[in-house]
Design an enzyme around this catalytic site. Structure first.
Site, PDB file in Angstrom:
ATOM      1  N   HIS A 115       8.954  25.964  23.654  1.00 50.94           N
ATOM      2  CA  HIS A 115       9.926  26.824  22.963  1.00 50.94           C
ATOM      3  C   HIS A 115      10.892  27.472  23.943  1.00 50.94           C
ATOM      4  O   HIS A 115      11.782  28.216  23.536  1.00 50.94           O
ATOM      5  CB  HIS A 115       9.209  27.905  22.140  1.00 50.94           C
ATOM      6  N   ASN A 124       9.359  18.553   8.845  1.00 54.63           N
ATOM      7  CA  ASN A 124      10.179  17.545   9.528  1.00 54.63           C
ATOM      8  C   ASN A 124      11.628  17.479   9.046  1.00 54.63           C
ATOM      9  O   ASN A 124      12.423  16.696   9.581  1.00 54.63           O
ATOM     10  CB  ASN A 124       9.535  16.163   9.369  1.00 54.63           C
ATOM     11  N   ARG A 161      10.022  17.888  20.285  1.00 53.60           N
ATOM     12  CA  ARG A 161       9.479  18.351  19.000  1.00 53.60           C
ATOM     13  C   ARG A 161       9.059  17.151  18.147  1.00 53.60           C
ATOM     14  O   ARG A 161       8.004  17.158  17.497  1.00 53.60           O
ATOM     15  CB  ARG A 161      10.520  19.191  18.269  1.00 53.60           C
ATOM     16  N   HIS A 171       5.377  16.491  16.628  1.00 54.37           N
ATOM     17  CA  HIS A 171       5.140  16.297  15.198  1.00 54.37           C
ATOM     18  C   HIS A 171       4.535  14.923  14.920  1.00 54.37           C
ATOM     19  O   HIS A 171       3.722  14.767  14.001  1.00 54.37           O
ATOM     20  CB  HIS A 171       6.438  16.461  14.413  1.00 54.37           C
TER      21      HIS A 171
END
Length: 326
Positions: free
Chosen positions: A191, A93, A62, A66
């Site tokens: 996910h 974040n 992740r 990001h």
């Protein structure tokens, strides 16, 4: 060579040089001579620690995601706020984990080769290595990224896809990074591991349109189960929910099975069924093998890992990942 031909030659040469300058000059084994043990050090640390905390694999992939969606894969997500608010403090974040993990790897690499290996490369390599430790896919990680020196909170809000985004927004945000609908479906597949706080989706359960209603695209039985046993009110910001129930530590196809049963946790998951192309891609993945999913996922994350990277003399090699060099 005639003057006209010579002129045409130079025009073509200039175009080629300009084109080359816009593409990342990453390469496999970039540190083979400058820091030959770098990738081994990173891999060893990841292998030693992810086994004990497998949920961190989801956090690291992740973080990689990001980071790449804001100013490219340049480690800007790691920078602390100073005179301005940095990406790290943006709402998307605030739940990102693993900053200390990256710092610890950086200190080991710095001890081996001071000022050589970028924080951006450490994110990319540790994300891949952590997924491999959990039994998931591997992919190629060419290196040579340089660290950015700018990090803005507002850019994270503008560019990072959110769990409440609809299909149109997701398509736009991915396209802005040079990623297509196939990449959207495959990268959403991450996910299949990890967890979420209730507040990332509780509006789907309690107040979807502002009238105290439930999201009709969410399976009602699943919604009832979430409200009864997990997210007992809309403001619950402490309860953790698996994004892929029963399979959160296994990188597999079950995430897509939940999506087609209308049990994707986020609106962004459900959005994959609202477009004929992405819906078809989800169906194709479920009809294929796990090996096929791994191979296709690898292609998309390799593509993501090269978004707007800084190479050559761009940026810097930070001494500390949270701070720009003085």
């Amino acid at each position: 060579m005639k003057m006209e031909s010579l002129s045409k030659y130079f025009k073509v040469l200039i175009i080629c040089l300009l084109a080359a300058s816009t593409h990342a000059q990453l390469e496999l084994g970039f540190y083979a001579k400058s820091c030959p043990k770098a990738e081994q050090i990173i891999q060893k640390f990841v292998h030693e620690h992810i086994r004990n905390v497998p949920s961190l694999a989801a956090a690291l992939i992740r973080m990689h995601f990001h980071d790449c969606f804001v100013r490219g894969c340049d480690g800007s997500v790691l920078l602390n706020s100073t005179t301005n608010q940095a990406e790290k403090d943006a709402p998307p974040n605030l739940t990102v984990r693993g900053f200390d993990f990256i710092d610890r790897i950086k200190s080991l690499v710095e001890a081996e080769c001071p000022g050589v290996v970028s924080c951006a490369d450490i994110i990319a390599l540790s994300a891949r290595d952590s997924i491999v430790v959990t039994g998931g896919p591997s992919w190629k990680v060419p290196t040579g990224r340089r660290d950015g020196v700018i990090s803005n909170l507002s850019e994270s809000i503008q560019n990072i896809p959110a769990p409440f985004n609809n299909f149109t927004t997701l398509q736009t945000l991915f396209a802005n990074q040079g990623l297509d609908l196939k990449d959207l479906v495959l990268l959403s597949g991450a996910h299949t591991i990890g967890i979420s706080l209730c507040t990332s989706f509780s509006n789907r359960l309690y107040n979807f349109t502002g009238k105290g209603d439930e999201d009709p695209s969410l399976d009602s039985e699943y919604a009832t189960n979430l409200k009864t046993f997990k997210c007992k009110n809309i403001n619950d910001n402490t309860t953790i929910v698996e994004m892929d129930p029963g399979s959160r530590n296994t990188f597999d196809l079950s995430y897509y099975s939940h999506v087609v049963k209308r049990r994707g946790l986020f609106e962004s998951d459900s959005a994959l069924l609202t477009n004929s192309v992405t819906k078809s891609l989800v169906t194709q993945l479920l009809q294929g093998s796990l090996e096929n999913f791994y191979a296709e996922f690898a292609k998309s994350i390799e593509k993501m890992g090269q978004i707007k990277v800084k190479t050559g003399s761009q940026g810097e090699i930070r001494k500390h990942c949270a701070l720009v060099n003085s």
